[in-house]
Design an enzyme around this catalytic site. Sequence first.
Site, PDB file in Angstrom:
ATOM      1  N   TYR A 173       0.839  -1.199   0.000  1.00  0.00           N
ATOM      2  CA  TYR A 173       0.000   0.000   0.000  1.00  0.00           C
ATOM      3  C   TYR A 173       0.873   1.248   0.000  1.00  0.00           C
ATOM      4  O   TYR A 173       2.071   1.215   0.314  1.00  0.00           O
ATOM      5  CB  TYR A 173      -0.955   0.002   1.197  1.00  0.00           C
ATOM      6  CG  TYR A 173      -0.299   0.228   2.540  1.00  0.00           C
ATOM      7  CD1 TYR A 173      -0.125   1.521   3.042  1.00  0.00           C
ATOM      8  CD2 TYR A 173       0.144  -0.842   3.320  1.00  0.00           C
ATOM      9  CE1 TYR A 173       0.474   1.736   4.279  1.00  0.00           C
ATOM     10  CE2 TYR A 173       0.738  -0.638   4.548  1.00  0.00           C
ATOM     11  CZ  TYR A 173       0.905   0.654   5.025  1.00  0.00           C
ATOM     12  OH  TYR A 173       1.499   0.866   6.241  1.00  0.00           O
ATOM     13  N   CYS A 174       0.243   2.364  -0.364  1.00  0.00           N
ATOM     14  CA  CYS A 174       0.901   3.672  -0.346  1.00  0.00           C
ATOM     15  C   CYS A 174      -0.189   4.733  -0.180  1.00  0.00           C
ATOM     16  O   CYS A 174      -1.321   4.410   0.158  1.00  0.00           O
ATOM     17  CB  CYS A 174       1.730   3.897  -1.610  1.00  0.00           C
ATOM     18  SG  CYS A 174       0.762   3.846  -3.138  1.00  0.00           S
ATOM     19  N   THR A 175       0.134   5.980  -0.436  1.00  0.00           N
ATOM     20  CA  THR A 175      -0.823   7.063  -0.186  1.00  0.00           C
ATOM     21  C   THR A 175      -2.025   7.018  -1.117  1.00  0.00           C
ATOM     22  O   THR A 175      -3.174   6.977  -0.681  1.00  0.00           O
ATOM     23  CB  THR A 175      -0.134   8.433  -0.319  1.00  0.00           C
ATOM     24  OG1 THR A 175       1.023   8.455   0.498  1.00  0.00           O
ATOM     25  CG2 THR A 175      -1.077   9.560   0.087  1.00  0.00           C
TER      26      THR A 175
END
Length: 281
Positions: A173-175
């Site tokens: 995951y990331c922003t």
Amino acid sequence: MSFVIATFYHFVKLSNYYDMKDEIKVACDNVELKGTILLAEEGINATVSGERNAIDKIFDFLRSDYRLRDLTWKESAAEYQPFSKMKVRLKREIVNLGVSNLDTSVRGQYIDPDYWDDFISQPDVLVIDTRNDYEVKLGKFKNAINPHTQRFRDFPQWAESFSESKDLKVAMYCTGGIRCEKSTAYMKSLGFNDVYHLKGGILSYLEKTHNKSGNWEGECFVFDDRIAVDHSLAPSDKIKCIFCSSKVSTDELKSVPRGQVVCSDCKSLSIERKLEFNTNL
């Protein structure tokens, strides 16, 4: 006056991306948008802000290109314009991983935010945060692995040394989704079989689930003057100074460089200490 902040990206081959720059810039200026749009042969990546009508018009314009007709975006609100200029830039990559000839069409599977909590609770799933270390310090999912990267280009080196079995499920995951999506392509290229990523990233997760499970801990760093948002996507009022841990005010947040959340008192630190901090970013 309120503003709509729209973030979006799309991996698609844009052979004529050089020619697209000027017409996109004119379209944005015509509706008084501010922000940054990155164009590369591998696609488009952007965060822009403007009034409601301006946002609607720019997406009508972009989606008139058949290659971008499936373009989707995420929205949040701000009481002030978080950007000062409108920039359209040409790049080698829309997000800089620093890996040549990576096939981004061979990437991991999406996990919808509504199913993310159940998926990462499985015992055979490893959760990896693909963001930079200073972002992770503000907030992350429970039990997520932090690669402690200082920039996204550091991720391949970390991934190559990652010793876990390639048969385990990997959830990334990331922003906003772009870094984890590209990271899954790289993990696939290393031979990891079951690779997944959070569709739309943390921002979509918070928008859809409101963090009812409590799996998200802390604030989410964002790349504009808000610095970070809370679980309701409102500008955070809980950010602390990276030096003294005192609370940083909204006015102070508006003037800090990326990753450097510093209170007014600590801005008077010695030059040596500031240089020491800067070299670690």
